[in-house]
Motif scaffolding. Structure first.
Motif, PDB file in Angstrom:
ATOM      1  N   ALA A 478     -10.935   0.419  -9.244  1.00 32.43           N
ATOM      2  CA  ALA A 478     -11.476  -0.232  -8.055  1.00 32.43           C
ATOM      3  C   ALA A 478     -11.530   0.700  -6.850  1.00 32.43           C
ATOM      4  O   ALA A 478     -12.263   0.454  -5.893  1.00 32.43           O
ATOM      5  N   ALA A 479     -10.752   1.792  -6.871  1.00 33.78           N
ATOM      6  CA  ALA A 479     -10.744   2.732  -5.751  1.00 33.78           C
ATOM      7  C   ALA A 479     -12.019   3.570  -5.674  1.00 33.78           C
ATOM      8  O   ALA A 479     -12.304   4.172  -4.634  1.00 33.78           O
ATOM      9  N   TYR A 480     -12.765   3.626  -6.757  1.00 28.46           N
ATOM     10  CA  TYR A 480     -13.985   4.441  -6.794  1.00 28.46           C
ATOM     11  C   TYR A 480     -14.985   3.970  -5.742  1.00 28.46           C
ATOM     12  O   TYR A 480     -15.149   2.768  -5.557  1.00 28.46           O
ATOM     13  N   PRO A 481     -15.622   4.868  -5.009  1.00 29.06           N
ATOM     14  CA  PRO A 481     -15.670   6.336  -5.110  1.00 29.06           C
ATOM     15  C   PRO A 481     -14.635   7.056  -4.232  1.00 29.06           C
ATOM     16  O   PRO A 481     -14.862   8.182  -3.805  1.00 29.06           O
ATOM     17  N   PHE A 482     -13.520   6.392  -3.922  1.00 30.70           N
ATOM     18  CA  PHE A 482     -12.363   7.016  -3.271  1.00 30.70           C
ATOM     19  C   PHE A 482     -12.589   7.364  -1.795  1.00 30.70           C
ATOM     20  O   PHE A 482     -11.836   8.137  -1.223  1.00 30.70           O
ATOM     21  N   THR A 483     -13.602   6.801  -1.206  1.00 29.91           N
ATOM     22  CA  THR A 483     -13.888   7.057   0.207  1.00 29.91           C
ATOM     23  C   THR A 483     -12.969   6.224   1.092  1.00 29.91           C
ATOM     24  O   THR A 483     -12.385   5.219   0.653  1.00 29.91           O
ATOM     25  N   LYS A 484     -12.835   6.622   2.358  1.00 36.64           N
ATOM     26  CA  LYS A 484     -12.038   5.863   3.302  1.00 36.64           C
ATOM     27  C   LYS A 484     -12.555   4.438   3.429  1.00 36.64           C
ATOM     28  O   LYS A 484     -11.784   3.472   3.518  1.00 36.64           O
ATOM     29  N   GLU A 485     -13.872   4.324   3.429  1.00 39.38           N
ATOM     30  CA  GLU A 485     -14.493   2.998   3.587  1.00 39.38           C
ATOM     31  C   GLU A 485     -14.110   2.073   2.437  1.00 39.38           C
ATOM     32  O   GLU A 485     -13.792   0.895   2.632  1.00 39.38           O
ATOM     33  N   ARG A 486     -14.135   2.622   1.207  1.00 40.42           N
ATOM     34  CA  ARG A 486     -13.807   1.791   0.047  1.00 40.42           C
ATOM     35  C   ARG A 486     -12.333   1.372   0.088  1.00 40.42           C
ATOM     36  O   ARG A 486     -11.996   0.213  -0.189  1.00 40.42           O
ATOM     37  N   ILE A 487     -11.456   2.284   0.450  1.00 36.71           N
ATOM     38  CA  ILE A 487     -10.035   1.959   0.498  1.00 36.71           C
ATOM     39  C   ILE A 487      -9.754   0.935   1.587  1.00 36.71           C
ATOM     40  O   ILE A 487      -8.938   0.021   1.412  1.00 36.71           O
ATOM     41  N   GLN A 488     -10.440   1.064   2.720  1.00 26.78           N
ATOM     42  CA  GLN A 488     -10.282   0.075   3.791  1.00 26.78           C
ATOM     43  C   GLN A 488     -10.733  -1.308   3.328  1.00 26.78           C
ATOM     44  O   GLN A 488     -10.111  -2.319   3.656  1.00 26.78           O
ATOM     45  N   GLU A 489     -11.825  -1.352   2.556  1.00 31.14           N
ATOM     46  CA  GLU A 489     -12.302  -2.625   1.997  1.00 31.14           C
ATOM     47  C   GLU A 489     -11.230  -3.255   1.106  1.00 31.14           C
ATOM     48  O   GLU A 489     -10.934  -4.446   1.213  1.00 31.14           O
ATOM     49  N   ILE A 490     -10.665  -2.440   0.219  1.00 32.87           N
ATOM     50  CA  ILE A 490      -9.651  -2.943  -0.709  1.00 32.87           C
ATOM     51  C   ILE A 490      -8.440  -3.460   0.052  1.00 32.87           C
ATOM     52  O   ILE A 490      -7.926  -4.555  -0.230  1.00 32.87           O
ATOM     53  N   GLU A 491      -7.980  -2.668   1.021  1.00 30.18           N
ATOM     54  CA  GLU A 491      -6.795  -3.073   1.775  1.00 30.18           C
ATOM     55  C   GLU A 491      -7.032  -4.351   2.561  1.00 30.18           C
ATOM     56  O   GLU A 491      -6.147  -5.207   2.663  1.00 30.18           O
ATOM     57  N   ALA A 492      -8.240  -4.492   3.113  1.00 32.02           N
ATOM     58  CA  ALA A 492      -8.565  -5.711   3.844  1.00 32.02           C
ATOM     59  C   ALA A 492      -8.577  -6.918   2.903  1.00 32.02           C
ATOM     60  O   ALA A 492      -8.102  -8.008   3.247  1.00 32.02           O
ATOM     61  N   GLU A 493      -9.126  -6.721   1.697  1.00 34.31           N
ATOM     62  CA  GLU A 493      -9.171  -7.797   0.710  1.00 34.31           C
ATOM     63  C   GLU A 493      -7.761  -8.216   0.289  1.00 34.31           C
ATOM     64  O   GLU A 493      -7.461  -9.408   0.153  1.00 34.31           O
ATOM     65  N   ILE A 494      -6.909  -7.222   0.097  1.00 32.31           N
ATOM     66  CA  ILE A 494      -5.537  -7.521  -0.319  1.00 32.31           C
ATOM     67  C   ILE A 494      -4.791  -8.275   0.779  1.00 32.31           C
ATOM     68  O   ILE A 494      -4.066  -9.241   0.519  1.00 32.31           O
ATOM     69  N   GLU A 495      -4.960  -7.818   2.024  1.00 37.08           N
ATOM     70  CA  GLU A 495      -4.290  -8.490   3.141  1.00 37.08           C
ATOM     71  C   GLU A 495      -4.768  -9.930   3.270  1.00 37.08           C
ATOM     72  O   GLU A 495      -3.975 -10.840   3.537  1.00 37.08           O
ATOM     73  N   ASP A 500      -2.467 -16.167   1.390  1.00 36.58           N
ATOM     74  CA  ASP A 500      -2.319 -17.409   0.646  1.00 36.58           C
ATOM     75  C   ASP A 500      -1.233 -17.338  -0.426  1.00 36.58           C
ATOM     76  O   ASP A 500      -1.012 -18.306  -1.143  1.00 36.58           O
ATOM     77  N   TRP A 501      -0.602 -16.186  -0.541  1.00 36.68           N
ATOM     78  CA  TRP A 501       0.497 -16.078  -1.496  1.00 36.68           C
ATOM     79  C   TRP A 501       1.735 -16.760  -0.935  1.00 36.68           C
ATOM     80  O   TRP A 501       1.945 -16.796   0.285  1.00 36.68           O
ATOM     81  N   LYS A 517       8.032 -12.052  -0.770  1.00 40.30           N
ATOM     82  CA  LYS A 517       6.818 -11.261  -0.560  1.00 40.30           C
ATOM     83  C   LYS A 517       7.115 -10.180   0.483  1.00 40.30           C
ATOM     84  O   LYS A 517       7.503 -10.486   1.611  1.00 40.30           O
ATOM     85  N   SER A 518       6.959  -8.935   0.082  1.00 38.30           N
ATOM     86  CA  SER A 518       7.362  -7.815   0.941  1.00 38.30           C
ATOM     87  C   SER A 518       6.310  -6.716   0.885  1.00 38.30           C
ATOM     88  O   SER A 518       5.656  -6.506  -0.142  1.00 38.30           O
ATOM     89  N   HIS A 519       6.181  -6.010   2.002  1.00 39.87           N
ATOM     90  CA  HIS A 519       5.282  -4.855   2.047  1.00 39.87           C
ATOM     91  C   HIS A 519       6.118  -3.618   1.771  1.00 39.87           C
ATOM     92  O   HIS A 519       7.013  -3.278   2.527  1.00 39.87           O
TER      93      HIS A 519
END
Length: 591
Positions: A478-495, A500-501, A517-519
C-alpha cells in the motif's frame, strides 16, 4: 544481564549520594574476608581508609575483556604511587572455572565465587543493568560515581581520586586546551614528543607544525577502515607527489600489537605508538563516534574538520585542502548532481550499463528508465535481510499486479559469489552482478550504513526516499509509490479509522489485562511476530503489543490462524472489526 558494547554505566537512582559501610556491604554470615587470585584471604577491614571500586564484570563479556586490561594498568599505576586505591571484583560468571581463569588476570580482590547471594545483592543494590560497571566509593564509603568505567576510560589515573571536583577540574582543563589548541597539545605527551614511521624512525612533532595534518582513527580489522585506507593512500601519495604540505598520523585503536603492526605496515604515513595513552585522550577530545574518522588539523594547529572520511571516499583529492570554501564548492557540485540525477547516471557506468535477471540474462538500464525502482541493499549473511525478504517479495508481487512499470534491483553485500547466487535465486527481480563496482558508488550516494535498506527511485530518476524499507514493513504494498503524498494519505486514513476503534479491548492471547489503543513508534506484534509502528493495542504492564488487524481478528488469531498480517484477509476481504475498510499488509485502509 545485558552486554553493552558502548558505555554501560547507568545512574544509581538515589544511590549516588549514599554512604555505605563496606564491611556490612561486602561481608556475609561466616565470611568477613575477600580473596586474591592466589586463593589468599584478605580481611575486608583492609579496605578501611581507602578509595574502593566495585567492579562488576564477567569473562563472557567482550567489552569487559577489553576494559579490564585498561583498569589493571590504572590500578597498578595508582598502587605504585600511593597504594590508597583498591578494587573488589564482583563476578557475573556462570561457573567457577570461568571466574577463576578471568580473576587470574586481576591484581585486586574479589567476592568469593561461592558467595552468590552477596554478588546478587550487590547487583540489585546498585542497579547493575549492564557490564562492565564500576562503582567508586570514597574513604568514608560514600559513592563518588557510578560511572567509573567511563571515568577511567576518559581520564585514566589522572581521574584519581575520582571526586566530582577532580573530574570537573579535568573537564575545565580540557576545555581550556581546546581554546588554545596546537598540534603539540594534541600529539605530544609528557614522555613523548614524536610520532613514528612504519620503519620505527622517530619523527619530531615539531616537523609537522605548519602542515595540514590528518589524524586518522582506525581499527585494522574493520573492513570499512581497510577500504577507506586505500582511498586515503591514493590521495596521500598524489598530494605528496604534488609537493603539498600534508601529513597523516595514525591513531590505532587495535587491541593487539600484531594487528597494529600489520595494519601500519601498508601505510605510507606516520603513527602514534601502539597503546600510547594519548590515543584514549584523542578519542574523547574529538568525541569519536565512528570509524574510520579523519580529523583535519589546519596549518595553524586548529581543527579544520572533524571528519573528512566520507568526503575523501566520494570526492578523493578534489576535497583537499578541506577548507570551508572547498566544502562549499563541493556542496554546490553535489546539489547540481542531485538535481541532474537520472536512473542512467546512477546505474550506467562505462560498459556496465545493464543489470541481470535470472539465468544471468542482461537487462539494459535503458529499459528501466521511466519506471519506479527500488534499490535493495542486502546480503545472504545478514539475518534481518533474510527475515525481510519474504515481506518484500509479497509486496513486489502485489505492486507488479497493479503496475508493471515497477522493478527492484538487488545490490548485494555478499562476500562470495555462491552466497550471492543462492540468495538471488530466491528473488523474482533484477540485480547488479556480484562484485560490481557500482555497488560502492550507490552505497556512498545513498549513505547506506546498514542493511537491509531500500531506496526508492521515481520515474524521472530522482530519489523518492531512502527509507522505503520502513514503509514496506509498516504499510506493505500500500505504500507504493513511496512518495510523501502517498504516505500522508495512508496516515490520514489510519488516523480517521482509529477514531472508531475502541479505546480498550480484551483479547484471547492476553486475557490477564485489557489492551489499550496506543500510538507506538515501533514494536513487534506478539500475535504475528512482525514489526509494527503507529497504532497498537498495548499492555504497558506486560509490554504486550498487537497490530490493530491482529487485535480485531480475535477468533482467527486465537486459533493460531494467520500468523502474520500478510496471511490475513486480502484486498477483496473486509475486516470484521470495522465495516468499510480493507486490510492490506499490516494495517487496514478505507475501501
Amino acid at each position: 544481564m545485558a552486554e553493552h558494547d558502548a558505555e554501560s554505566n547507568g545512574e544509581l537512582d538515589g544511590h549516588e549520594e549514599a554512604t555505605h559501610d563496606l564491611q556490612s556491604l561486602l561481608a556475609s554470615v561466616g565470611r568477613d574476608f575477600l580473596v586474591r587470585n592466589t586463593g589468599d584471604q584478605v580481611k575486608i577491614s583492609n579496605l578501611d581508609g581507602k578509595i574502593v571500586g566495585l567492579y562488576f564484570s564477567a569473562s563472557w563479556c567482550g567489552p569487559c575483556q577489553r576494559f579490564t586490561p585498561k583498569l589493571v594498568e590504572i590500578y597498578n599505576e595508582l598502587s605504585s604511587k600511593n597504594g590508597n586505591f583498591e578494587i573488589v571484583f564482583v563476578s557475573a560468571d556462570e561457573d567457577e572455572e570461568s571466574f577463576t581463569d578471568y580473576f587470574s588476570k586481576m591484581p585486586w580482590f574479589a567476592i568469593p565465587f561461592s558467595d552468590s547471594d552477596i554478588r546478587d545483592r550487590l547487583n540489585d543494590l546498585f542497579d547493575v543493568g549492564g557490564i562492565p560497571y564500576l562503582v567508586i566509593f570514597d574513604v568514608n564509603g560514600k559513592v563518588l560515581t557510578s560511572e567509573g568505567v567511563q571515568v577511567v576510560r576518559d581520564y585514566g589515573s589522572n581521574g584519581y581520586p575520582f571526586t566530582e571536583e577532580r573530574i570537573e577540574k579535568l573537564k575545565e582543563e580540557e576545555e581550556a586546551a581546546k581554546q588554545n589548541q596546537t598540534l603539540r597539545s594534541l600529539l605530544v605527551s609528557s614522555s613523548r614528543d614524536f610520532v613514528i614511521s612504519k620503519d620505527g624512525n622517530k619523527v619530531p612533532v615539531s616537523e609537522l607544525e605548519g602542515k595540514i595534518v590528518g589524524i586518522y582513527f582506525s581499527i585494522s580489522s574493520f573492513g570499512a577502515c581497510s577500504e577507506f585506507a586505500k582511498s586515503l593512500k591514493g590521495m596521500y601519495l598524489k598530494l605528496k607527489e604534488n609537493g603539498e604540505n600534508f601529513e597523516v598520523v595514525l591513531v590505532s585503536l587495535d587491541d593487539k600489537e600484531s594487528s597494529y603492526e600489520q595494519g601500519f605496515a601498508d601505510m605510507p604515513w606516520l603513527a602514534i605508538p601502539f597503546k600510547d595513552k594519548i590515543c584514549d585522550k584523542l578519542v574523547r577530545y574529538f568525541e569519536l563516534n565512528s570509524i574510520p574518522t579523519l580529523v583535519i588539523i589546519g596549518s595553524d594547529g586548529k581543527t579544520l574538520n572533524s571528519n573528512v572520511a566520507e568526503l575523501i571516499e566520494e570526492h578523493g583529492i578534489e576535497a583537499y585542502p578541506f577548507s570551508p570554501e572547498k566544502l562549499d564548492e563541493i556542496a554546490e557540485k553535489e546539489k547540481a548532481r542531485i538535481e541532474a540525477q537520472t536512473l542512467e547516471s546512477l546505474l550506467a557506468s562505462g560498459e556496465r550499463d545493464f543489470v541481470i535477471g535470472r539465468d544471468n540474462i542482461t537487462v539494459p538500464v535503458s529499459e528501466l528508465v521511466g519506471k519506479n525502482i527500488l534499490l535493495y541493499f542486502s546480503a545472504h549473511w545478514c539475518p534481518p535481510c533474510r527475515m525481510f525478504l519474504p515481506k518484500l517479495i509479497e509486496a513486489y508481487h502485489k505492486i507488479k499486479e497493479k503496475d508493471d512499470a515497477f522493478e527492484i534491483i538487488f545490490v548485494s553485500s555478499d562476500h562470495d559469489e555462491s552466497s550471492f547466487h543462492d540468495f538471488f535465486s530466491e528473488m523474482p527481480w533484477l540485480a547488479l552482478p556480484f562484485g560490481d563496482e557500482r555497488k560502492k558508488f550507490l552505497a556512498r550516494t545513498f549513505k547506506i550504513y546498514s542493511i537491509p535498506s531500500l531506496v526508492a527511485i521515481g520515474p524521472t530518476g530522482k530519489t523518492v526516499t531512502t527509507e522505503a524499507r520502513e514503509l514496506v514493513m509498516t504499510h506493505g504494498a500500500a505504500a507504493y509509490p513511496f512518495t510523501k503524498e502517498r504516505i500522508q494519505e495512508i496516515e490520514a486514513e489510519i488516523e480517521e479509522m482509529a477514531k472508531d476503534w475502541p479505546e480498550k479491548l480484551k483479547h484471547k492471547l492476553h486475557e490477564q489485562h485489557e489492551l489499550v489503543k496506543s500510538h507506538r513508534r515501533s514494536y513487534i506484534c506478539d500475535a504475528c511476530h512482525e514489526e509494527g509502528s503507529g497504532w497498537s493495542f498495548y499492555c504497558d504492564h506486560c509490554d504486550f503489543d498487537l497490530h490493530p488487524k491482529c487485535a480485531f481478528n480475535d477468533d482467527k488469531q486465537a486459533n493460531g490462524v494467520g500468523d502474520s498480517p500478510s496471511d490475513g484477509p486480502g484486498e477483496e476481504q473486509r475486516e470484521n472489526g470495522k465495516e468499510g475498510y480493507i486490510c492490506d499488509g499490516e494495517v487496514c485502509y478505507k475501501a
